[in-house]
Design a protein around this motif. Sequence first.
Motif, PDB file in Angstrom:
ATOM      1  N   UNK B  43       0.801  -1.223   0.000  1.00 22.22           N
ATOM      2  CA  UNK B  43       0.000   0.000   0.000  1.00 22.22           C
ATOM      3  C   UNK B  43       0.831   1.268   0.000  1.00 22.22           C
ATOM      4  N   UNK B  44       2.143   1.145  -0.034  1.00 24.01           N
ATOM      5  CA  UNK B  44       3.025   2.313   0.002  1.00 24.01           C
ATOM      6  C   UNK B  44       3.583   2.606  -1.382  1.00 24.01           C
ATOM      7  N   UNK B  97      10.333   5.020   6.467  1.00 28.86           N
ATOM      8  CA  UNK B  97       9.822   6.332   6.865  1.00 28.86           C
ATOM      9  C   UNK B  97       9.562   7.196   5.630  1.00 28.86           C
ATOM     10  N   UNK B 100       6.389   5.850   3.897  1.00 32.77           N
ATOM     11  CA  UNK B 100       5.184   6.156   4.672  1.00 32.77           C
ATOM     12  C   UNK B 100       4.780   7.617   4.475  1.00 32.77           C
ATOM     13  N   UNK B 101       5.725   8.508   4.678  1.00 26.40           N
ATOM     14  CA  UNK B 101       5.380   9.929   4.626  1.00 26.40           C
ATOM     15  C   UNK B 101       5.067  10.363   3.197  1.00 26.40           C
ATOM     16  N   UNK B 103       3.681   8.414   0.908  1.00 25.48           N
ATOM     17  CA  UNK B 103       2.354   7.870   0.642  1.00 25.48           C
ATOM     18  C   UNK B 103       1.280   8.722   1.311  1.00 25.48           C
ATOM     19  N   UNK B 104       1.548   9.118   2.551  1.00 28.73           N
ATOM     20  CA  UNK B 104       0.586   9.949   3.274  1.00 28.73           C
ATOM     21  C   UNK B 104       0.317  11.253   2.517  1.00 28.73           C
ATOM     22  N   UNK B 105       1.398  11.873   2.062  1.00 28.93           N
ATOM     23  CA  UNK B 105       1.233  13.165   1.374  1.00 28.93           C
ATOM     24  C   UNK B 105       0.546  13.006   0.026  1.00 28.93           C
ATOM     25  N   UNK B 107      -1.608  10.742  -0.759  1.00 31.46           N
ATOM     26  CA  UNK B 107      -3.024  10.484  -0.490  1.00 31.46           C
ATOM     27  C   UNK B 107      -3.745  11.742  -0.041  1.00 31.46           C
TER      28      UNK B 107
END
Lengths: 319, 319
Positions: B43-44, B97, B100-101, B103-105, B107
């Motif tokens: 998912x990343x 890390x 993750x970050x 992917x977060x941004x 999304x």
Amino acid sequence: MEHVTVLAGGVGGAKLAHGFALCQPEIHLTVIVNTGDDFDHFGLRICPDLDTVCYTLAGLANPHTGWGRKEETFEVLRLVGELGGPTWFRLGDKDLATHLERTRRLREGQRLSQVVESFCSRWGITARVLPMSDDPVRTMVHTLEYGWLGFQDYFVRCACQPAVKEFAFEGIEKALPAPGVLEALERSDLIVIAPSNPWVSIQPILSLKGVASLIQTKKVVAVSPIIQGQTIKGPAAKMYREMGIEPSALAVARQYQPYLWGFVIDELDRGLETTLKSSGIMILITQTIMHHEEDRLLLAKNILAFSKARKLEQQRREF
Amino acid sequence: MEHVTVLAGGVGGAKLAHGFALCQPEIHLTVIVNTGDDFDHFGLRICPDLDTVCYTLAGLANPHTGWGRKEETFEVLRLVGELGGPTWFRLGDKDLATHLERTRRLREGQRLSQVVESFCSRWGITARVLPMSDDPVRTMVHTLEYGWLGFQDYFVRCACQPAVKEFAFEGIEKALPAPGVLEALERSDLIVIAPSNPWVSIQPILSLKGVASLIQTKKVVAVSPIIQGQTIKGPAAKMYREMGIEPSALAVARQYQPYLWGFVIDELDRGLETTLKSSGIMILITQTIMHHEEDRLLLAKNILAFSKARKLEQQRREF
């Protein structure tokens, strides 16, 4: 063999579920876990209550925090912070492995209940752990200060500080109980509502299609999460106050009354016995605070013994 | 000030980009990085070439592997493996890390180029690093044994073992160069094609709308990734053979000929000088193998000096 099903949220539910797990193989144990707290973060599916229950049953839980894994490190999150990312949800390195692999499998098309079953097998968990649903249910908290908040926003980011007005479980109408949930409840000789938060941990499970009507036909014992007007952990007492209800074991018993065969209160609440007994609910007074692993086992054993008691037919009434 | 733009894939591109970065602030450096290798895993969003370039420029790269970060640990991946998850893509804890970050941004709605800009700023990178595109482009490798494979399946999971027949860049027709890419190329006094894989690292960049036609109007120097018929790292030489082409600096020069003002070969390939010069392309013979940081700087300086040479007007011709 006696079939016991525990309805559980996070830490309190995990501890009591562990107590019953220690009673195996004399009982057959199913734990049905709240998934209303689940959320997506960094693109990963995070299931806090399921993980707390599984880590606890597997002996992997952090004994001090009530969440996360023992011997945890936070290297990934430290570097996420260095990139300016959010660190309010304390994702440990070991914990992250669970979220990564769960997310991968869900994206591959597996159902949450299948993923949980596989993880439990890997972790050597002998109890059957079921998410309440494979479908998304999202607990929302209506707060005085900020309006509607997602549960983790309220619970972790805002540290439960906002005053609550009401709760909603988004998706609950469409969500089906996960495969095995209704069957486990149907087969149960005893259903235990763990000392979890009634508003946000147990209510989502009870609100699922078919659950409330089914458990009304079964022997249900609840353990009060409120002791002397307070909780061991979490915002349940604060929520009662904000909802205009004096927090006490009485309030919990009233909330669960439609389902209760028996109710377990702590020795510290012995003064409530008379009022509670007048309701027609069987009452067990025992130590409910689970400091040590032995306390978990003892509470589970006491509940099992209690559930064998003969109940005199008595009219249920308001109290 | 001289504007230099480097087109780069992973490790070879990262090293040469670093050499040019060490020439700052005398030059203004932009690095345009292949994103055809990007893929989603757990998912990343993972962007191997971008990360290799950024880690290298930031001094965070693992000096031994050609990927990942120095002083890396693999605790998360170890536990993913314990859960039965895939561990063929070696995701380190520190590296995670970044994923993750990012992917977060993404999304959250940020564009990849914005995320890269922000990360570069956090990491203290002074060069401008641009993904070739904010739109998804997926390099696919058509293999003899398994048909079409995603690039990371071919490159990491299959360790480049299958024989390649052709390549495709899914999404390339719709993808737009990222903001700043065409502007940087337009403004460049010198465009350097790094010693990256011509088939799968450089070709995706050249295939983007507007790039090939634009750089044909500019001074372009390419560095051969093939030395004595071999590559320092990666499957480029093997790919040439499987495509029916003898791997050599000559083959690289032929592939890039439409764009080349100059071409850089290693001292070990001095024997190719005469043939190459007959093509009308300016030739620099120098040490191109970058063992140490000083080698990167020296190669960059040599290319900068070389690019100042006066070129005699000469007909370009086949060679």
